[in-house]
Design a protein around this motif. Structure first.
Motif, mmCIF file in Angstrom:
data_model
loop_
_atom_site.group_PDB
_atom_site.id
_atom_site.type_symbol
_atom_site.label_atom_id
_atom_site.label_comp_id
_atom_site.label_asym_id
_atom_site.label_seq_id
_atom_site.Cartn_x
_atom_site.Cartn_y
_atom_site.Cartn_z
ATOM 1 N N ALA A 69 0.819 -1.208 0.000
ATOM 2 C CA ALA A 69 0.000 0.000 0.000
ATOM 3 C C ALA A 69 0.859 1.267 0.000
ATOM 4 C CB ALA A 69 -0.930 0.005 1.204
ATOM 5 N N LYS A 70 1.973 1.213 0.690
ATOM 6 C CA LYS A 70 2.871 2.369 0.761
ATOM 7 C C LYS A 70 4.041 2.249 -0.214
ATOM 8 C CE LYS A 70 1.880 3.365 5.601
ATOM 9 N NZ LYS A 70 2.432 3.500 6.942
ATOM 10 N N SER A 71 4.101 1.119 -0.943
ATOM 11 C CA SER A 71 5.196 0.844 -1.877
ATOM 12 C C SER A 71 6.556 0.927 -1.166
ATOM 13 C CB SER A 71 5.140 1.801 -3.063
ATOM 14 O OG SER A 71 5.946 1.307 -4.104
ATOM 15 N N LYS A 72 6.602 0.303 0.035
ATOM 16 C CA LYS A 72 7.819 0.302 0.841
ATOM 17 C C LYS A 72 8.579 -1.008 0.616
ATOM 18 C CE LYS A 72 7.276 0.648 5.337
ATOM 19 N NZ LYS A 72 7.340 0.849 6.796
ATOM 20 N N LEU B 199 11.122 4.002 0.237
ATOM 21 C CA LEU B 199 9.721 4.373 0.416
ATOM 22 C C LEU B 199 8.995 4.701 -0.887
ATOM 23 C CD1 LEU B 199 10.185 6.610 3.579
ATOM 24 C CD2 LEU B 199 9.562 4.193 3.468
ATOM 25 N N ASN B 200 9.681 4.738 -1.982
ATOM 26 C CA ASN B 200 9.054 5.129 -3.246
ATOM 27 C C ASN B 200 9.111 4.020 -4.290
ATOM 28 O OD1 ASN B 200 8.414 7.736 -2.322
ATOM 29 N ND2 ASN B 200 10.519 8.373 -2.665
ATOM 30 N N GLY B 201 8.845 2.825 -3.885
ATOM 31 C CA GLY B 201 8.838 1.712 -4.831
ATOM 32 C C GLY B 201 10.130 0.921 -4.818
ATOM 33 N N ARG B 202 10.096 -0.127 -5.639
ATOM 34 C CA ARG B 202 11.252 -1.012 -5.738
ATOM 35 C C ARG B 202 12.446 -0.258 -6.301
ATOM 36 N NH1 ARG B 202 14.563 -4.196 -8.514
ATOM 37 N NH2 ARG B 202 14.818 -6.362 -7.920
ATOM 38 N N PRO B 203 13.592 -0.330 -5.603
ATOM 39 C CA PRO B 203 14.773 0.363 -6.113
ATOM 40 C C PRO B 203 15.290 -0.338 -7.374
ATOM 41 C CG PRO B 203 15.341 -0.948 -4.195
ATOM 42 C CD PRO B 203 13.849 -1.016 -4.345
ATOM 43 N N SER B 204 15.849 0.429 -8.276
ATOM 44 C CA SER B 204 16.408 -0.136 -9.507
ATOM 45 C C SER B 204 17.664 -0.935 -9.187
ATOM 46 C CB SER B 204 16.758 0.977 -10.486
ATOM 47 O OG SER B 204 17.855 1.733 -9.982
ATOM 48 N N ASP B 205 18.055 -1.774 -10.132
ATOM 49 C CA ASP B 205 19.286 -2.546 -9.957
ATOM 50 C C ASP B 205 20.477 -1.623 -9.700
ATOM 51 O OD1 ASP B 205 17.827 -4.823 -10.384
ATOM 52 O OD2 ASP B 205 18.601 -5.220 -12.390
ATOM 53 N N GLU B 206 20.521 -0.507 -10.401
ATOM 54 C CA GLU B 206 21.636 0.437 -10.232
ATOM 55 C C GLU B 206 21.667 1.013 -8.825
ATOM 56 O OE1 GLU B 206 19.344 0.789 -12.847
ATOM 57 O OE2 GLU B 206 20.643 -0.307 -14.236
ATOM 58 N N VAL B 207 20.488 1.314 -8.270
ATOM 59 C CA VAL B 207 20.410 1.860 -6.918
ATOM 60 C C VAL B 207 20.853 0.814 -5.900
ATOM 61 C CG1 VAL B 207 18.801 2.681 -5.135
ATOM 62 C CG2 VAL B 207 18.677 3.601 -7.456
ATOM 63 N N VAL B 208 20.409 -0.426 -6.064
ATOM 64 C CA VAL B 208 20.807 -1.497 -5.145
ATOM 65 C C VAL B 208 22.315 -1.707 -5.205
ATOM 66 C CG1 VAL B 208 20.639 -3.978 -4.680
ATOM 67 C CG2 VAL B 208 18.575 -2.669 -5.208
ATOM 68 N N LYS B 209 22.851 -1.783 -6.403
ATOM 69 C CA LYS B 209 24.295 -2.000 -6.561
ATOM 70 C C LYS B 209 25.077 -0.839 -5.952
ATOM 71 C CE LYS B 209 27.846 -3.231 -9.844
ATOM 72 N NZ LYS B 209 28.167 -3.613 -11.198
ATOM 73 N N ALA B 210 24.672 0.396 -6.218
ATOM 74 C CA ALA B 210 25.375 1.560 -5.674
ATOM 75 C C ALA B 210 25.333 1.572 -4.146
ATOM 76 C CB ALA B 210 24.779 2.841 -6.235
ATOM 77 N N LEU B 211 24.185 1.246 -3.576
ATOM 78 C CA LEU B 211 24.030 1.207 -2.121
ATOM 79 C C LEU B 211 25.014 0.215 -1.499
ATOM 80 C CD1 LEU B 211 22.248 1.747 0.518
ATOM 81 C CD2 LEU B 211 21.033 -0.327 -0.167
#
Length: 162
Positions: A19-22, A45-57
């Motif tokens: 519901a909150k796209s968390k 909090l704004n939807g599924r993170p992209s592959d690039e965001v996950v990798k960078a994190l």
């Protein structure tokens, strides 16, 4: 991002509130003998993170851990040595100058330990300074190599949602 306690079979990426796209992303899972585990976790909090965001994190986190290990993970003669970039530069400059002058610039004194309990180490012989500098460089090289090995095992394939 924080270290969390949980179970060893935790999902690496999951939507915890549709519901909150968390979403939560997890890595560095450390399993314990009792079946529990702890791991790093970040929330989006704004939807599924992209592959690039996950990798960078995750890569940023690994880099931070490598930097921390270089900075405060070395001791010489039983005393912690703070390997800030400035100190690394100073150790290299003192070593290079001592080698170039065949030890004529010695003695040199470095402050080890902490500000609360400093330990001053005087290097009077080129052999002593060489031993110290060689061990510093080996620590840095080993830490970097270990960090690259861990990063090389990272795969985004583990983060595909079923």
């Amino acid at each position: 991002m924080k270290r969390v306690e949980g179970t060893a079979d935790v999902k690496l990426i999951e939507c915890v509130s549709p519901a909150k796209s968390k979403w939560r992303v997890r890595w560095d899972i450390q399993e314990h003998e009792d079946g529990s585990a702890d791991y790093m976790e970040a929330e989006f909090l704004n939807g599924r993170p992209s592959d690039e965001v996950v990798k960078a994190l995750i890569m940023d986190w690994y880099n931070q851990k490598v930097d921390e290990t270089i900075l405060k993970g070395f001791s010489y003669e039983g005393v912690q040595v703070w390997l800030s970039r400035e100190n690394q530069f100073n150790y290299k400059a003192a070593y290079d100058l001592a080698v170039q002058t065949n030890g004529a610039t010695l003695p040199v004194v470095f402050k080890f330990g902490t500000d609360e309990t400093p330990v001053y180490r005087k290097f009077s012989a080129l052999e002593e300074l060489t031993d110290f500098y060689t061990k510093v460089m080996l620590h840095i090289q080993k830490t970097l190599a270990d960090g690259w090995k861990k990063k090389d095992t990272f795969s985004l394939n583990k983060y595909q949602v079923e």
